[in-house]
Design a protein around this motif. Sequence first.
Motif, PDB file in Angstrom:
ATOM      1  N   ARG A  31      17.597  87.798 108.839  1.00  0.00           N
ATOM      2  CA  ARG A  31      17.491  89.019 109.643  1.00  0.00           C
ATOM      3  C   ARG A  31      18.161  88.816 111.002  1.00  0.00           C
ATOM      4  O   ARG A  31      18.872  89.705 111.495  1.00  0.00           O
ATOM      5  CB  ARG A  31      16.017  89.416 109.812  1.00  0.00           C
ATOM      6  CG  ARG A  31      15.791  90.590 110.763  1.00  0.00           C
ATOM      7  CD  ARG A  31      16.543  91.840 110.356  1.00  0.00           C
ATOM      8  NE  ARG A  31      16.660  92.782 111.465  1.00  0.00           N
ATOM      9  CZ  ARG A  31      17.538  93.764 111.543  1.00  0.00           C
ATOM     10  NH1 ARG A  31      18.420  93.959 110.573  1.00  0.00           N
ATOM     11  NH2 ARG A  31      17.567  94.565 112.581  1.00  0.00           N
ATOM     12  N   GLU A  32      17.968  87.674 111.615  1.00  0.00           N
ATOM     13  CA  GLU A  32      18.599  87.396 112.901  1.00  0.00           C
ATOM     14  C   GLU A  32      20.120  87.351 112.775  1.00  0.00           C
ATOM     15  O   GLU A  32      20.839  87.815 113.666  1.00  0.00           O
ATOM     16  CB  GLU A  32      18.079  86.063 113.457  1.00  0.00           C
ATOM     17  CG  GLU A  32      16.607  86.108 113.867  1.00  0.00           C
ATOM     18  CD  GLU A  32      16.058  84.749 114.260  1.00  0.00           C
ATOM     19  OE1 GLU A  32      16.783  83.738 114.064  1.00  0.00           O
ATOM     20  OE2 GLU A  32      14.911  84.693 114.749  1.00  0.00           O
ATOM     21  N   ALA A  33      20.606  86.844 111.659  1.00  0.00           N
ATOM     22  CA  ALA A  33      22.055  86.745 111.465  1.00  0.00           C
ATOM     23  C   ALA A  33      22.708  88.102 111.261  1.00  0.00           C
ATOM     24  O   ALA A  33      23.833  88.346 111.721  1.00  0.00           O
ATOM     25  CB  ALA A  33      22.357  85.833 110.276  1.00  0.00           C
ATOM     26  N   PRO A  37      15.712  97.022 115.054  1.00  0.00           N
ATOM     27  CA  PRO A  37      14.578  96.212 114.591  1.00  0.00           C
ATOM     28  C   PRO A  37      13.492  96.999 113.869  1.00  0.00           C
ATOM     29  O   PRO A  37      12.813  96.461 113.007  1.00  0.00           O
ATOM     30  CB  PRO A  37      14.042  95.574 115.879  1.00  0.00           C
ATOM     31  CG  PRO A  37      14.496  96.485 116.975  1.00  0.00           C
ATOM     32  CD  PRO A  37      15.822  97.006 116.536  1.00  0.00           C
ATOM     33  N   SER A  45      21.434  91.084 112.267  1.00  0.00           N
ATOM     34  CA  SER A  45      21.069  92.097 113.261  1.00  0.00           C
ATOM     35  C   SER A  45      22.215  92.523 114.184  1.00  0.00           C
ATOM     36  O   SER A  45      22.272  93.702 114.563  1.00  0.00           O
ATOM     37  CB  SER A  45      19.865  91.635 114.088  1.00  0.00           C
ATOM     38  OG  SER A  45      20.153  90.453 114.789  1.00  0.00           O
ATOM     39  N   ARG A  88      13.476  85.170 108.100  1.00  0.00           N
ATOM     40  CA  ARG A  88      13.712  85.439 109.518  1.00  0.00           C
ATOM     41  C   ARG A  88      15.145  85.082 109.944  1.00  0.00           C
ATOM     42  O   ARG A  88      15.803  85.878 110.619  1.00  0.00           O
ATOM     43  CB  ARG A  88      12.684  84.697 110.376  1.00  0.00           C
ATOM     44  CG  ARG A  88      12.720  85.110 111.851  1.00  0.00           C
ATOM     45  CD  ARG A  88      11.654  84.374 112.653  1.00  0.00           C
ATOM     46  NE  ARG A  88      10.312  84.633 112.147  1.00  0.00           N
ATOM     47  CZ  ARG A  88       9.595  85.697 112.481  1.00  0.00           C
ATOM     48  NH1 ARG A  88      10.100  86.608 113.324  1.00  0.00           N
ATOM     49  NH2 ARG A  88       8.383  85.866 111.990  1.00  0.00           N
ATOM     50  N   PRO A  89      15.672  83.895 109.574  1.00  0.00           N
ATOM     51  CA  PRO A  89      17.053  83.570 109.959  1.00  0.00           C
ATOM     52  C   PRO A  89      18.085  84.576 109.439  1.00  0.00           C
ATOM     53  O   PRO A  89      19.057  84.880 110.142  1.00  0.00           O
ATOM     54  CB  PRO A  89      17.268  82.180 109.357  1.00  0.00           C
ATOM     55  CG  PRO A  89      15.909  81.586 109.275  1.00  0.00           C
ATOM     56  CD  PRO A  89      15.013  82.744 108.941  1.00  0.00           C
TER      57      PRO A  89
END
Length: 392
Positions: free
Chosen positions: A259-261, A270, A263, A256-257
Motif C-alpha cells: 500500500r505504501e508503494a 488513504p 500510494s 502495508r508495504p
Amino acid sequence: MQPKRPGNESEISLANRITGALVGAAVGDALGGPVEGYSPDQILERHGGRVHGIVGPWNGDAWRSARPIAPYHKGDGHITDDTLMTHALIRVYAKVRDHLDAYAIADRLVPDLMTNPRWIPELEATALPLHRIFLAEKWLVTRLHYGHTDPREAGVGNIVNCGAAMYMAPVGLVNAANPQAAYTEALDIAGAHQSSYGREAAGVFAAAVAAAATPGATPDSIITTCLALAKDGTRTAIDQVCEVATHHTDFESALRPLREAVSPYDTVGPDYRTPSLAARRPSRVHAIEELPIALAMLLVSAGDYRQAVLGAVNYGRDCDSIATMAGAMAGALGSPVPDDWSKRVAEASRLDLWEPATTLTAVTKQIFEQDVRRRRAHESAFTALGGPGCSD
C-alpha cells in the motif's frame, strides 16, 4: 465439468488455461466482494483474523440497507459486476467471432447490458445487467446509446478507474501467448469506456493475461512483459510496487508495504470510502491501484492461486477487482482454483462458471485460424511486392 490440469506446467492446454483464468477471476471476485472498500485492519477486526475463503456480507442481514447507494448482497459466494462484465464481453466475442474494437462495444455489449435480463446474484433477482453495474460502467450506456458518441472516444470524461480493466481477461485469452496483440486490442476496446491510465491499465492487464497463458510463463516473465508495454505512471507504479513485492513471500507481511508503494500513484487517497479531490482524474503520472497490487500479489505468492487471491482479498480497498485480476493471471498460469471455492461460487451465484470458458476456447481457436489465413495472405502479397522471400 472443470478440465483436469496436467502435472507439467508446459503441457497445460489452451482450454485449461482459459478455464483457469475465467473461473479463477470469478472466484476471486466473489471472495473479494464482501470486504471491498475496507482496510486490512478493518477486515482483521471484522472477521477476527484474515479471510481464508468465502464469507458473508460485511453488514450481515442488513446488507440491503446498510449502503443504499449500493444495495448489493456482496458475500456468500456471490460474483459482482467484474464477472458480469467479463461474461458479457465473452458473449460479444461469441457473436462477432473475431477480434473486437470499440464499435463492437457500442454495437454488441451495450445492447446486451440493456436488453437481456439475467440472474444477478447480488440483487437476488432476474434483472438487466444495467441495473447492477455501477456508475462508471453505466457511462457506456449514457455515452454510446443515448449520446451517440464516437465509440473510440466515448471513454473520455468518465471517472478514471479500473472499470474497463476489470473485465479484460477475455482479450488476453483470445490473444494467448501474444501480449502485444492483447494490449493493442484491449486499448481499442477500452476506448469506449475509459481514458488515461484507466484505459492503459486495461491494455496492460490484457497483456498480462496473454503472457500468463504462454507456455513456460512465470510471475517474473509476466511482470517483464507488463513493463515492456506499459506507459507513463502505470509503468512506474508496476515497477515500484513489484520491486517491493520481491522482498516478501507471504501476503501478511506485504500488505502495508505494498500500500505504501502504490500510494504515490493512486489518486483515490488513504480513505477508500472518501476519495481525495484529485481522485479518478486523467493523469500522465498516476495509475489505478488494482493492477500493480494484483501483479505484486502474483509475485508474493509465486503464482499460487490460493495465496495470490487471498492476498488480494485481505488487501482490502477495491479488493474484488484486485482478486479478479490476480485470479485470472494465476489461473492462466495453471495454478488450480480450489474446487470447493469454485463449486460454492457457482452454486451461490446460480452460474455455470465453466460454460463461458468453453465458449471462449472455441472462439479463440477460430480467431487464431483466421489470423493465420490473414497473415499468410499478407505474406504472399508482400512477397509479390518484392519483400523478403521474393526471387530477386
